[in-house]
Design a protein around this motif. Structure first.
Motif, PDB file in Angstrom:
ATOM      1  N   ASN A  39       0.830  -1.386  -0.087  1.00  0.00           N
ATOM      2  CA  ASN A  39       0.162   0.203  -0.187  1.00  0.00           C
ATOM      3  C   ASN A  39       0.872   1.352  -0.085  1.00  0.00           C
ATOM      4  OD1 ASN A  39       0.745  -0.516   2.653  1.00  0.00           O
ATOM      5  ND2 ASN A  39      -0.543   1.164   3.287  1.00  0.00           N
ATOM      6  N   HIS A  61      -3.505   3.188  -0.674  1.00  0.00           N
ATOM      7  CA  HIS A  61      -4.592   3.629  -0.031  1.00  0.00           C
ATOM      8  C   HIS A  61      -5.080   5.111  -0.249  1.00  0.00           C
ATOM      9  CE1 HIS A  61      -1.717   4.274   2.882  1.00  0.00           C
ATOM     10  NE2 HIS A  61      -2.446   5.297   3.535  1.00  0.00           N
ATOM     11  N   SER A  66     -12.556   5.570  -0.181  1.00  0.00           N
ATOM     12  CA  SER A  66     -13.074   4.791   1.067  1.00  0.00           C
ATOM     13  C   SER A  66     -12.218   3.665   1.082  1.00  0.00           C
ATOM     14  CB  SER A  66     -14.481   4.452   0.864  1.00  0.00           C
ATOM     15  OG  SER A  66     -14.787   3.602  -0.086  1.00  0.00           O
ATOM     16  N   ARG A  67     -12.253   3.139   2.377  1.00  0.00           N
ATOM     17  CA  ARG A  67     -11.537   1.744   2.800  1.00  0.00           C
ATOM     18  C   ARG A  67     -12.302   0.717   2.178  1.00  0.00           C
ATOM     19  NH1 ARG A  67      -8.314   1.550   7.515  1.00  0.00           N
ATOM     20  NH2 ARG A  67      -8.424   3.554   8.544  1.00  0.00           N
ATOM     21  N   GLU A  68     -13.506   0.758   1.761  1.00  0.00           N
ATOM     22  CA  GLU A  68     -14.138  -0.289   1.012  1.00  0.00           C
ATOM     23  C   GLU A  68     -13.467  -0.496  -0.565  1.00  0.00           C
ATOM     24  OE1 GLU A  68     -15.757   1.605   3.127  1.00  0.00           O
ATOM     25  OE2 GLU A  68     -16.817   0.184   4.384  1.00  0.00           O
ATOM     26  N   ASP A  71      -9.986  -1.768  -0.228  1.00  0.00           N
ATOM     27  CA  ASP A  71     -10.047  -3.261   0.047  1.00  0.00           C
ATOM     28  C   ASP A  71     -10.562  -3.977  -1.323  1.00  0.00           C
ATOM     29  OD1 ASP A  71      -8.932  -2.675   2.471  1.00  0.00           O
ATOM     30  OD2 ASP A  71     -10.884  -3.241   3.423  1.00  0.00           O
ATOM     31  N   ARG A  93      -2.631  -1.575   7.325  1.00  0.00           N
ATOM     32  CA  ARG A  93      -3.719  -0.979   7.308  1.00  0.00           C
ATOM     33  C   ARG A  93      -4.965  -1.913   8.070  1.00  0.00           C
ATOM     34  NH1 ARG A  93      -3.969   4.142   6.161  1.00  0.00           N
ATOM     35  NH2 ARG A  93      -6.162   3.921   5.719  1.00  0.00           N
ATOM     36  N   THR A  96     -11.282  -4.005   5.985  1.00  0.00           N
ATOM     37  CA  THR A  96     -12.875  -3.812   6.323  1.00  0.00           C
ATOM     38  C   THR A  96     -13.731  -5.229   6.623  1.00  0.00           C
ATOM     39  OG1 THR A  96     -13.456  -4.032   3.929  1.00  0.00           O
ATOM     40  CG2 THR A  96     -13.267  -1.903   4.675  1.00  0.00           C
TER      41      THR A  96
END
Ligand code: 3YE
Length: 206
Positions: A39, A61, A66-68, A71, A93, A96
């Motif tokens: 990342n 990242h 967003s994190r979603e 991922d 990290r 989720t």
């Protein structure tokens, strides 16, 4: 052999231990590392992978809203490479719940303490503050709650008077480099797995 993807964020010393194990012909490893994802761009772990002839990918990242979304990009890369098992090797990290669910029972992390004590990002500091005489490392299945998944392998080290975070970290790292390849092998060879109840299941005949 089981195809393994490794997620990193830094120097990749645990990655190197996994590579050395899986590529040692004498060990007849059941694991083959096919993809390393970082990342963070430009980290030494990426060079280690390239030197070992392993495909690499940077998925930053910071490039995702967003994190979603981050991922999802990791999941797509792993799936495209036909990865079956994921190892988090100094990957920093929090993942989720959706991602963790997709890889449930197929994703391991190494944490530098004897879990369930001293969870979180600064384990060595917490160990020294607590003044305990033993520490170590834990390789655990990744559950949604960070550092809380079932523990597959642990190794311990002594904590000495005068230890600093650096000196303790170095001693624990040497154990991580034994425990993580061992855990990857147990999972890849089908000798252990994660049961429906979230606990480790041992398989004596495989
Ligand atoms: N995600 C889940 N469950 C787990 N990730 C890791 C283990 C593990 C996991 O068991 N759901 C420190 C993360 C702790 C932290 O706060 N990270 C920040 C970013 C910090 C940075 O980028 O430097 C964050 O917001 O994610 C892997 C180990 C996680 C270590």
């Amino acid at each position: 052999r089981k195809k393994v993807g490794v997620l990193i964020s830094g120097s990749g010393t645990n990655l190197q231990a996994l590579i050395d194990h899986s590529q040692d012909l004498r060990k007849q490893s059941a694991a083959e590392i096919v993809l390393v994802i970082s990342n963070k761009p430009g980290v030494q772990g990426l060079q280690r992978a390239e030197k070992a002839g392993i495909a690499t990918k940077v998925i930053n990242h910071k490039d995702f809203a967003s994190r979603e979304d981050f991922d999802d990009a990791i999941h797509t890369a792993l799936t495209e490479a036909q990865v079956e098992l994921v190892c988090l090797a100094g990957f920093m990290r929090i993942l989720t719940g959706g991602f963790v669910k997709k890889w449930n029972g197929r994703m391991l992390n190494v944490h530098p303490s004897l879990l369930p004590s001293f969870k979180g990002a600064n384990a060595h500091k917490l160990v020294l503050e607590a003044g305990v005489p033993l520490s170590g490392c834990s390789v655990h299945f990744v559950a949604e709650e960070v550092d809380a998944g079932a523990i597959l392998v642990q190794e311990c080290v002594r904590v000495y008077p005068g230890d600093t975070e650096d000196s303790l970290s170095e001693r624990v790292k040497a154990m991580e480099h034994r425990a993580f390849p061992q855990a990857m092998e147990l999972l890849a060879a089908g000798k252990a797995s994660l049961g429906e109840n979230g606990k480790i299941v041992w398989h004596s005949n495989s």
